[in-house]
Scaffold this active site. Structure first.
Site, mmCIF file in Angstrom:
data_model
loop_
_atom_site.group_PDB
_atom_site.id
_atom_site.type_symbol
_atom_site.label_atom_id
_atom_site.label_comp_id
_atom_site.label_asym_id
_atom_site.label_seq_id
_atom_site.Cartn_x
_atom_site.Cartn_y
_atom_site.Cartn_z
ATOM 1 N N GLU A 1 -3.391 4.314 10.319
ATOM 2 C CA GLU A 1 -4.066 5.147 11.322
ATOM 3 C C GLU A 1 -3.310 6.450 11.539
ATOM 4 O O GLU A 1 -2.153 6.582 11.187
ATOM 5 C CB GLU A 1 -4.213 4.404 12.652
ATOM 6 C CG GLU A 1 -2.992 3.601 13.117
ATOM 7 C CD GLU A 1 -1.728 4.389 13.300
ATOM 8 O OE1 GLU A 1 -1.801 5.501 13.881
ATOM 9 O OE2 GLU A 1 -0.658 3.938 12.848
ATOM 10 N N GLY B 1 3.366 4.924 11.212
ATOM 11 C CA GLY B 1 1.941 4.665 11.073
ATOM 12 C C GLY B 1 1.479 5.048 9.682
ATOM 13 O O GLY B 1 2.226 4.918 8.710
ATOM 14 N N GLU B 2 0.222 5.485 9.585
ATOM 15 C CA GLU B 2 -0.393 5.924 8.313
ATOM 16 C C GLU B 2 -0.648 4.764 7.343
ATOM 17 O O GLU B 2 -1.207 4.975 6.276
ATOM 18 C CB GLU B 2 0.465 6.976 7.588
ATOM 19 C CG GLU B 2 0.759 8.229 8.380
ATOM 20 C CD GLU B 2 1.630 9.216 7.609
ATOM 21 O OE1 GLU B 2 1.907 8.981 6.414
ATOM 22 O OE2 GLU B 2 2.038 10.230 8.205
ATOM 23 N N GLY B 3 -0.194 3.548 7.657
ATOM 24 C CA GLY B 3 -0.263 2.455 6.695
ATOM 25 C C GLY B 3 0.932 2.412 5.777
ATOM 26 O O GLY B 3 0.944 1.685 4.771
#
Length: 332
Positions: free
Chosen positions: A158, A299-301
């Site tokens: 995300e 975040g970001e995966g």
């Protein structure tokens, strides 16, 4: 089959349990695929992006426009998630779930914008019932399309300034972990700013009546990216995929999915333990261990992409490592 699977793991050429969490992971994957010879096919990772009305209250160290700017960075292959997905041959897709800005067409961008950011949940519900339904509808279409590519493992990331506040509220509402224990530094707040953030979120909690229904909690405190991620997790489970869960926000989205369908835990792989204190408590709530503990809070995966080689290793040792019998090695 489960007994045979455990026996196959135990009879590899190693002391019992010597591969630690990789053995537990191999068992989980074999069990979820109902096979003694599991495989990982066409891995995908989706980064959902959206802006949050609560960011107007200065709950983040970064201004809200960073969400929009970072999506451009993703599309230009400039972020950590781009680097790690490329390294591990993971297909990366970016979803505009509700960014405050517009993007031109791009091969890796899915336009699924509900609105240009949620409402401020200090004063309103973050989204309407219709908007929440639209999030889930978009997610199902998205995952059904990815499933056609024979993908059976998918990660969730995300991007959204203010979304650690959203995650904290969701976790507190659905687990009763005290709010102050759910709230952390997010993008890098100092101690005084964290205390202010707790105060703002406590005020938001007081503003809304107590809610326990998972979808209502998501409607009240979620971001469009969190809601679409929750829907995508549920749809991925329906498509019999393995789910790679990233850090704090992705785990909060997973919590909503878990409350809606507890069986989803059977397919979930928690990839890393975030530096956010609330994430450790949430993992304990699930009774799960994360594969990595690298003090990540990006975040970001990114945790999913970094953990993928270990997930692949667990499948490969199960399929390719010799047994005591086949190798002619004496067992104890």
């Amino acid at each position: 089959m489960l007994e045979q699977l455990q026996q196959k793991i135990d009879l590899k050429t190693k002391p019992l349990g010597a591969l630690g969490q990789l053995e537990q992971l191999a068992f989980k994957i074999g069990a979820s695929q109902n096979t003694l010879t599991p495989e990982l096919k066409n891995p995908h990772l989706i980064v959902f992006a959206g802006d949050h009305g609560i960011a107007q209250e200065a709950v983040s160290a970064y201004p809200p426009e960073v969400t929009y700017q970072m999506v451009f960075n993703f599309l230009n292959d400039g972020a950590a998630i781009n680097v790690f997905c490329k390294q591990n041959n993971i297909n990366l897709k970016i979803v505009d779930a509700g960014v405050n800005g517009n993007f031109e067409a791009h091969d890796n961008l899915l336009h699924r914008k509900i609105a240009k950011g949620t409402k401020n949940f200090l004063k309103h519900k973050a989204m309407s019932e219709d908007e929440l339904k639209a999030c889930f509808d978009y997610s199902q279409q998205m995952i059904d399309e990815i499933a056609k590519s024979d993908c059976n493992i998918i990660g969730f990331g995300e991007m959204g300034i203010g979304n650690t506040s959203s995650a904290s509220m969701i976790i507190n509402a659905l687990t009763d972990i005290p709010l102050e224990n759910c709230v952390g530094r997010g993008t890098g707040l100092d101690e005084q700013a964290v205390l202010k953030k707790i105060e703002i979120l406590q005020n938001a909690k007081n503003f809304h009546a107590e809610i326990k229904d998972p979808q209502q909690v998501l409607q009240t405190f979620g971001g469009y990216e969190v809601a679409q991620m929750t829907g995508a997790m549920l749809s991925a489970f329906e498509n019999k995929m393995l789910l790679m869960i990233d850090g704090f926000i992705a785990s909060a989205a997973f919590l909503v999915a878990y409350k809606m369908n507890p069986d989803i835990l059977n397919n979930a792989i928690f990839c890393h333990r975030s530096q956010e204190a609330g994430h450790r408590l949430l993992l304990e709530y699930f009774g799960e261990k994360a594969l990595l503990d690298l003090d990540l809070r990006l975040g970001e995966g990114t945790g999913c992409a970094l953990a993928y080689p270990l997930i692949l290793a667990s499948v490969n040792f199960l399929n390719d490592m010799a047994s005591f019998e086949s190798a002619g090695v004496s067992n104890k």
